[in-house]
Write a protein that holds these residues in place. Sequence first.
Motif, PDB file in Angstrom:
ATOM      1  N   VAL A 205      38.682 -31.133  -2.130  1.00  0.00           N
ATOM      2  CA  VAL A 205      39.916 -31.905  -2.215  1.00  0.00           C
ATOM      3  C   VAL A 205      41.003 -31.273  -1.352  1.00  0.00           C
ATOM      4  O   VAL A 205      41.759 -31.979  -0.674  1.00  0.00           O
ATOM      5  N   ARG A 206      41.086 -29.933  -1.352  1.00  0.00           N
ATOM      6  CA  ARG A 206      42.126 -29.255  -0.568  1.00  0.00           C
ATOM      7  C   ARG A 206      42.017 -29.559   0.920  1.00  0.00           C
ATOM      8  O   ARG A 206      42.994 -29.459   1.657  1.00  0.00           O
ATOM      9  N   ASP A 207      40.811 -29.913   1.385  1.00  0.00           N
ATOM     10  CA  ASP A 207      40.615 -30.211   2.800  1.00  0.00           C
ATOM     11  C   ASP A 207      41.211 -31.563   3.190  1.00  0.00           C
ATOM     12  O   ASP A 207      41.482 -31.800   4.371  1.00  0.00           O
ATOM     13  N   LEU A 208      41.394 -32.447   2.221  1.00  0.00           N
ATOM     14  CA  LEU A 208      41.810 -33.817   2.520  1.00  0.00           C
ATOM     15  C   LEU A 208      43.170 -34.195   1.938  1.00  0.00           C
ATOM     16  O   LEU A 208      43.771 -35.172   2.379  1.00  0.00           O
ATOM     17  N   VAL A 283      43.000 -33.782 -10.394  1.00  0.00           N
ATOM     18  CA  VAL A 283      41.878 -32.900 -10.056  1.00  0.00           C
ATOM     19  C   VAL A 283      42.443 -31.599  -9.517  1.00  0.00           C
ATOM     20  O   VAL A 283      43.621 -31.526  -9.123  1.00  0.00           O
ATOM     21  N   GLY A 284      41.616 -30.577  -9.464  1.00  0.00           N
ATOM     22  CA  GLY A 284      42.008 -29.314  -8.863  1.00  0.00           C
ATOM     23  C   GLY A 284      41.747 -29.317  -7.364  1.00  0.00           C
ATOM     24  O   GLY A 284      40.900 -30.075  -6.877  1.00  0.00           O
ATOM     25  N   ALA A 285      42.430 -28.480  -6.646  1.00  0.00           N
ATOM     26  CA  ALA A 285      42.296 -28.431  -5.185  1.00  0.00           C
ATOM     27  C   ALA A 285      40.907 -27.987  -4.755  1.00  0.00           C
ATOM     28  O   ALA A 285      40.434 -28.349  -3.674  1.00  0.00           O
ATOM     29  N   GLU A 286      40.216 -27.199  -5.594  1.00  0.00           N
ATOM     30  CA  GLU A 286      38.896 -26.694  -5.234  1.00  0.00           C
ATOM     31  C   GLU A 286      37.773 -27.641  -5.630  1.00  0.00           C
ATOM     32  O   GLU A 286      36.604 -27.370  -5.350  1.00  0.00           O
ATOM     33  N   ALA A 287      38.119 -28.747  -6.274  1.00  0.00           N
ATOM     34  CA  ALA A 287      37.089 -29.726  -6.647  1.00  0.00           C
ATOM     35  C   ALA A 287      36.487 -30.344  -5.390  1.00  0.00           C
ATOM     36  O   ALA A 287      37.141 -30.425  -4.341  1.00  0.00           O
ATOM     37  N   LEU A 288      35.232 -30.764  -5.481  1.00  0.00           N
ATOM     38  CA  LEU A 288      34.603 -31.455  -4.363  1.00  0.00           C
ATOM     39  C   LEU A 288      35.259 -32.824  -4.185  1.00  0.00           C
ATOM     40  O   LEU A 288      35.589 -33.502  -5.162  1.00  0.00           O
ATOM     41  N   ALA A 289      35.409 -33.210  -2.929  1.00  0.00           N
ATOM     42  CA  ALA A 289      36.007 -34.519  -2.649  1.00  0.00           C
ATOM     43  C   ALA A 289      35.182 -35.641  -3.261  1.00  0.00           C
ATOM     44  O   ALA A 289      35.729 -36.656  -3.706  1.00  0.00           O
ATOM     45  N   VAL A 290      33.871 -35.463  -3.310  1.00  0.00           N
ATOM     46  CA  VAL A 290      33.014 -36.508  -3.885  1.00  0.00           C
ATOM     47  C   VAL A 290      33.278 -36.663  -5.377  1.00  0.00           C
ATOM     48  O   VAL A 290      33.149 -37.765  -5.938  1.00  0.00           O
ATOM     49  N   ASP A 291      33.686 -35.574  -6.054  1.00  0.00           N
ATOM     50  CA  ASP A 291      34.035 -35.667  -7.471  1.00  0.00           C
ATOM     51  C   ASP A 291      35.324 -36.459  -7.657  1.00  0.00           C
ATOM     52  O   ASP A 291      35.472 -37.214  -8.622  1.00  0.00           O
ATOM     53  N   ALA A 292      36.255 -36.269  -6.728  1.00  0.00           N
ATOM     54  CA  ALA A 292      37.489 -37.054  -6.765  1.00  0.00           C
ATOM     55  C   ALA A 292      37.171 -38.537  -6.576  1.00  0.00           C
ATOM     56  O   ALA A 292      37.760 -39.404  -7.228  1.00  0.00           O
ATOM     57  N   ALA A 293      36.226 -38.816  -5.698  1.00  0.00           N
ATOM     58  CA  ALA A 293      35.817 -40.212  -5.473  1.00  0.00           C
ATOM     59  C   ALA A 293      35.204 -40.803  -6.738  1.00  0.00           C
ATOM     60  O   ALA A 293      35.477 -41.960  -7.092  1.00  0.00           O
ATOM     61  N   ASP A 294      34.366 -40.017  -7.432  1.00  0.00           N
ATOM     62  CA  ASP A 294      33.753 -40.492  -8.672  1.00  0.00           C
ATOM     63  C   ASP A 294      34.822 -40.771  -9.737  1.00  0.00           C
ATOM     64  O   ASP A 294      34.723 -41.753 -10.486  1.00  0.00           O
ATOM     65  N   ALA A 309      46.639 -25.142 -12.501  1.00  0.00           N
ATOM     66  CA  ALA A 309      46.355 -24.993 -13.927  1.00  0.00           C
ATOM     67  C   ALA A 309      47.577 -25.269 -14.795  1.00  0.00           C
ATOM     68  O   ALA A 309      47.434 -25.619 -15.978  1.00  0.00           O
ATOM     69  N   ASP A 310      48.774 -25.118 -14.230  1.00  0.00           N
ATOM     70  CA  ASP A 310      50.014 -25.373 -14.976  1.00  0.00           C
ATOM     71  C   ASP A 310      50.557 -26.778 -14.745  1.00  0.00           C
ATOM     72  O   ASP A 310      51.717 -27.062 -15.056  1.00  0.00           O
ATOM     73  N   LYS A 311      49.742 -27.652 -14.183  1.00  0.00           N
ATOM     74  CA  LYS A 311      50.109 -29.047 -13.915  1.00  0.00           C
ATOM     75  C   LYS A 311      51.200 -29.190 -12.854  1.00  0.00           C
ATOM     76  O   LYS A 311      51.893 -30.210 -12.819  1.00  0.00           O
ATOM     77  N   ARG A 312      51.348 -28.157 -12.013  1.00  0.00           N
ATOM     78  CA  ARG A 312      52.274 -28.285 -10.894  1.00  0.00           C
ATOM     79  C   ARG A 312      51.617 -29.115  -9.797  1.00  0.00           C
ATOM     80  O   ARG A 312      50.433 -28.947  -9.501  1.00  0.00           O
TER      81      ARG A 312
END
Length: 328
Positions: A205-208, A283-294, A309-312
Amino acid sequence: MSSASFDAQRAIRIGRQALEVEARALAELAPRLGESFARAVQLILGCQGRVAVMGMGKSGHVGRKIAATLASTGAPALFIHPAEAAHGDLGMVTAGDIVLALSNSGESDELNAILPVLKRLGIPVIGMTGRPDSSLAAHAEVVLDSAVAEEACPLQLAPTASTTAQMALGDALAVALLDARGFKAEDFARSHPGGALGRKLLTHVRDLMRSGDALPRVAADTPFTELMREMSAKALGMAVIVDADDRVLGIFTDGDLRRLVEQGRDLRALTAIEVAYAKPRTVGAEALAVDAADLMEAARITVVLVTDADKRLLGAVSINDLMRAKVI
């Protein structure tokens, strides 16, 4: 033969016969896999260098494919042409390497010229041949039997079923090695960063995500008109409502706007926090982009927020971002 005399039904019949012959060859090959196959897998597993695949003619073409498959599934491999090896390229084979030599007859002159040299150098040879009594088999530490009862060629001349057997045996080696190494989809993706699987398993996710000034964000007490102005300027179809520490308080989307209009609300009298949906998907920044798509697909949304983690608020990624990156 002229095109006028072409017999379409005969061509179909011959084609089907060829497929049947090759299917039988593979069916007969499977039961013959035994201790020598296991020894070959174990030998390659213990290899400290690379697998140098060699073969002449059609076996050479098959060898190139086997080398590519091995390399992409965790076994460093390269193809070396036997004729070129006899004229200097044998220097590419060093201590710690293994040679996988292919020859249906086992009597290739080019291979026979270098097999004794490989033996003197102490390079283990795995021979893949249709003749266990051949010169190649005699020089090999392990022999893989690729014999076929007949070729698919009606003349019994063109290598057809025999090369199919070699190809399949190479694939069998690769997948057995893959399993023994505990090779995973993530490992495969690292060898294929430009492919669809690579994009899915290596893009985070951080990449996009869009961040900084590209993010539409407003304070809780922002008037509705300014909220709309921020949404329009950033063109993400939404705006994030945050507190003084950038923690997410809610989200307002184009869909929310349509619902307010349908309700006949006095929009000018509202503030951002009054129209915000308080539990946006994140989602978290380290999550896979495909997980964000799902997540987007499951929730039927087109944008997901990225938070720590603090919802910032860290960023946001949209369905269009994922499509441009070919994640979906």
